[in-house]
Design a protein around this motif. Structure first.
Motif, mmCIF file in Angstrom:
data_model
loop_
_atom_site.group_PDB
_atom_site.id
_atom_site.type_symbol
_atom_site.label_atom_id
_atom_site.label_comp_id
_atom_site.label_asym_id
_atom_site.label_seq_id
_atom_site.Cartn_x
_atom_site.Cartn_y
_atom_site.Cartn_z
ATOM 1 N N ASP A 37 13.320 24.594 8.910
ATOM 2 C CA ASP A 37 13.004 25.317 10.146
ATOM 3 C C ASP A 37 13.890 26.543 10.316
ATOM 4 O OD1 ASP A 37 11.014 23.543 10.839
ATOM 5 O OD2 ASP A 37 12.260 22.389 12.242
ATOM 6 N N ALA A 38 15.141 26.433 9.885
ATOM 7 C CA ALA A 38 16.113 27.518 10.094
ATOM 8 C C ALA A 38 16.007 28.604 9.028
ATOM 9 C CB ALA A 38 17.528 26.945 10.106
ATOM 10 N N VAL A 39 15.594 28.238 7.818
ATOM 11 C CA VAL A 39 15.602 29.171 6.682
ATOM 12 C C VAL A 39 14.227 29.146 6.028
ATOM 13 C CG1 VAL A 39 16.767 29.840 4.550
ATOM 14 C CG2 VAL A 39 18.033 28.541 6.301
ATOM 15 N N ASP A 40 13.649 30.338 5.835
ATOM 16 C CA ASP A 40 12.344 30.409 5.167
ATOM 17 C C ASP A 40 12.577 30.375 3.656
ATOM 18 O OD1 ASP A 40 9.776 30.803 4.300
ATOM 19 O OD2 ASP A 40 9.329 32.395 5.730
ATOM 20 N N LEU A 41 12.759 29.176 3.152
ATOM 21 C CA LEU A 41 13.080 28.998 1.735
ATOM 22 C C LEU A 41 11.892 29.316 0.838
ATOM 23 C CD1 LEU A 41 15.202 25.796 2.204
ATOM 24 C CD2 LEU A 41 16.063 28.023 1.474
ATOM 25 N N HIS A 42 10.704 29.082 1.318
ATOM 26 C CA HIS A 42 9.539 29.416 0.513
ATOM 27 C C HIS A 42 9.407 30.931 0.366
ATOM 28 C CE1 HIS A 42 8.095 25.346 -0.058
ATOM 29 N NE2 HIS A 42 8.287 25.109 1.232
ATOM 30 N N GLU A 43 9.773 31.667 1.406
ATOM 31 C CA GLU A 43 9.748 33.124 1.295
ATOM 32 C C GLU A 43 10.842 33.614 0.346
ATOM 33 O OE1 GLU A 43 8.599 36.902 1.398
ATOM 34 O OE2 GLU A 43 7.465 35.169 2.138
ATOM 35 N N MET A 44 11.988 32.944 0.352
ATOM 36 C CA MET A 44 13.021 33.269 -0.634
ATOM 37 C C MET A 44 12.463 33.116 -2.051
ATOM 38 S SD MET A 44 16.652 31.301 -1.390
ATOM 39 C CE MET A 44 15.823 29.876 -2.153
ATOM 40 N N ASN A 46 9.337 33.248 -2.890
ATOM 41 C CA ASN A 46 8.328 34.289 -3.106
ATOM 42 C C ASN A 46 8.974 35.570 -3.621
ATOM 43 O OD1 ASN A 46 6.187 32.682 -2.275
ATOM 44 N ND2 ASN A 46 6.151 33.493 -0.195
ATOM 45 N N ARG A 47 10.126 35.932 -3.055
ATOM 46 C CA ARG A 47 10.808 37.148 -3.504
ATOM 47 C C ARG A 47 11.274 37.007 -4.957
ATOM 48 N NH1 ARG A 47 12.731 36.710 1.914
ATOM 49 N NH2 ARG A 47 14.689 35.730 1.259
ATOM 50 N N ILE A 48 11.763 35.832 -5.299
ATOM 51 C CA ILE A 48 12.173 35.581 -6.683
ATOM 52 C C ILE A 48 10.958 35.631 -7.609
ATOM 53 C CG2 ILE A 48 13.106 33.801 -8.222
ATOM 54 C CD1 ILE A 48 14.911 32.991 -5.753
ATOM 55 N N ASP A 49 9.868 35.020 -7.177
ATOM 56 C CA ASP A 49 8.649 35.030 -7.993
ATOM 57 C C ASP A 49 8.119 36.446 -8.198
ATOM 58 O OD1 ASP A 49 8.781 32.274 -8.071
ATOM 59 O OD2 ASP A 49 7.199 31.954 -6.576
ATOM 60 N N ALA A 50 8.396 37.337 -7.237
ATOM 61 C CA ALA A 50 7.910 38.717 -7.333
ATOM 62 C C ALA A 50 8.845 39.613 -8.136
ATOM 63 C CB ALA A 50 7.706 39.298 -5.940
ATOM 64 N N GLY A 51 9.973 39.064 -8.599
ATOM 65 C CA GLY A 51 10.846 39.838 -9.461
ATOM 66 C C GLY A 51 12.282 39.961 -9.015
ATOM 67 N N ALA A 52 12.619 39.463 -7.814
ATOM 68 C CA ALA A 52 14.019 39.511 -7.378
ATOM 69 C C ALA A 52 14.872 38.641 -8.292
ATOM 70 C CB ALA A 52 14.139 39.045 -5.930
ATOM 71 N N ASP A 53 16.128 39.034 -8.484
ATOM 72 C CA ASP A 53 17.039 38.269 -9.320
ATOM 73 C C ASP A 53 17.275 36.890 -8.717
ATOM 74 O OD1 ASP A 53 20.180 37.526 -9.759
ATOM 75 O OD2 ASP A 53 19.293 38.433 -11.546
ATOM 76 N N PHE A 54 17.099 35.867 -9.530
ATOM 77 C CA PHE A 54 17.159 34.480 -9.047
ATOM 78 C C PHE A 54 18.494 34.159 -8.390
ATOM 79 C CE2 PHE A 54 17.936 29.916 -10.521
ATOM 80 C CZ PHE A 54 17.284 29.337 -9.445
ATOM 81 N N ALA A 55 19.581 34.266 -9.151
ATOM 82 C CA ALA A 55 20.896 33.881 -8.626
ATOM 83 C C ALA A 55 21.299 34.759 -7.453
ATOM 84 C CB ALA A 55 21.941 33.948 -9.732
ATOM 85 N N ALA A 56 21.051 36.059 -7.559
ATOM 86 C CA ALA A 56 21.461 36.979 -6.496
ATOM 87 C C ALA A 56 20.682 36.740 -5.213
ATOM 88 C CB ALA A 56 21.296 38.418 -6.963
ATOM 89 N N GLU A 57 19.392 36.458 -5.339
ATOM 90 C CA GLU A 57 18.577 36.239 -4.136
ATOM 91 C C GLU A 57 18.944 34.931 -3.447
ATOM 92 O OE1 GLU A 57 16.040 37.045 -1.117
ATOM 93 O OE2 GLU A 57 16.673 38.397 -2.715
ATOM 94 N N VAL A 58 19.217 33.886 -4.224
ATOM 95 C CA VAL A 58 19.666 32.636 -3.613
ATOM 96 C C VAL A 58 20.998 32.859 -2.904
ATOM 97 C CG1 VAL A 58 20.462 30.285 -4.072
ATOM 98 C CG2 VAL A 58 18.419 31.155 -5.230
ATOM 99 N N GLU A 59 21.914 33.562 -3.545
ATOM 100 C CA GLU A 59 23.224 33.805 -2.920
ATOM 101 C C GLU A 59 23.091 34.677 -1.681
ATOM 102 O OE1 GLU A 59 27.442 33.387 -2.597
ATOM 103 O OE2 GLU A 59 25.794 32.240 -3.497
ATOM 104 N N THR A 61 20.565 34.853 0.342
ATOM 105 C CA THR A 61 19.995 34.011 1.397
ATOM 106 C C THR A 61 21.031 33.020 1.907
ATOM 107 O OG1 THR A 61 17.821 34.223 0.331
ATOM 108 C CG2 THR A 61 18.081 32.468 1.959
ATOM 109 N N ALA A 62 21.802 32.451 1.004
ATOM 110 C CA ALA A 62 22.840 31.493 1.404
ATOM 111 C C ALA A 62 23.865 32.143 2.327
ATOM 112 C CB ALA A 62 23.528 30.917 0.168
#
Length: 206
Positions: A37-44, A46-59, A61-62
């Motif tokens: 509810d607090a974090v749109d993890l599926h949208e995170m 989606n950004r990775i799936d569209a080409g955002a760097d995996f580790a950087a995007e998770v960090e 968002t974290a």
């Protein structure tokens, strides 16, 4: 129209993608619901799936959600525990098609850096004649451009492609381009589709 290639989605077709279930085990259902509810993890993702760097995007968002930093980092640090297990009957269908000499492709929304982690965990992900991984292509389903890119690369007429995916929007986008489609809801249903299309016998599709 005869089918010249079968195209598999990966998540929830060949391997399960249920991050909520993972977090239910790790932190309990109540805290998991609060996290999602607090974090749109599926949208995170989606950004990775569209080409955002995996580790950087998770960090990123974290750090943007200090109350959930440790939980969000599980996506980076425990990816192989999140994106699993395999769906055995679907994997058998993949191998049966290959044994028949039917070209099989993957078309999946998947990050460029986390896909190799899953491929190392599940060797059947290296069994495709061609893989179209959204993060590598910097485009994702259901955008029409990714389907057009598949068509241009494989040079097979759209009406001779059979595509299975668990998401209705991805299926509709493929159908709009003239692809043959099957909305995946179970391996048994897809097995019947392959039998009906004359690609596998009933015995081969078991």
């Amino acid at each position: 129209m005869p089918i010249e290639a079968v195209i598999f989605d990966i998540g929830n077709v060949l391997i399960e993608w249920r991050p909520e279930r993972y977090f239910d085990r790790m932190i309990g259902a109540d805290r998991r619901r609060a996290l999602f509810d607090a974090v749109d993890l599926h949208e995170m993702m989606n950004r990775i799936d569209a080409g955002a760097d995996f580790a950087a995007e998770v960090e990123r968002t974290a750090l943007a959600h200090p109350g959930w930093t440790a939980e969000i980092r599980h996506f980076r640090d425990n990816w192989c525990a999140l994106a699993q297990p395999e769906i055995p009957h679907s994997v058998r269908l993949l191998h049966a098609l290959r044994a028949r000499g039917v070209p099989v492709f993957a078309l999946s929304n998947f990050g460029a850096a986390n896909f190799p982690l899953s491929a190392a965990q599940f060797p059947f992900l290296d069994a495709f004649d061609q893989r179209y991984i959204s993060g590598e292509m910097a485009m994702r389903k259901p955008d029409p451009e990714i389907y057009a890119a598949v068509e241009a690369d494989c040079a097979i007429p759209p009406e001779r492609l059979l595509f299975t995916d668990d998401r209705a929007d991805n299926i509709e986008a493929a159908r709009a381009r003239g692809w043959q489609t099957h909305r995946f809801d179970s391996p048994a249903g897809f097995a019947q589709c392959l039998v009906d299309a004359g690609l596998l016998s009933r015995e081969e599709a078991r």
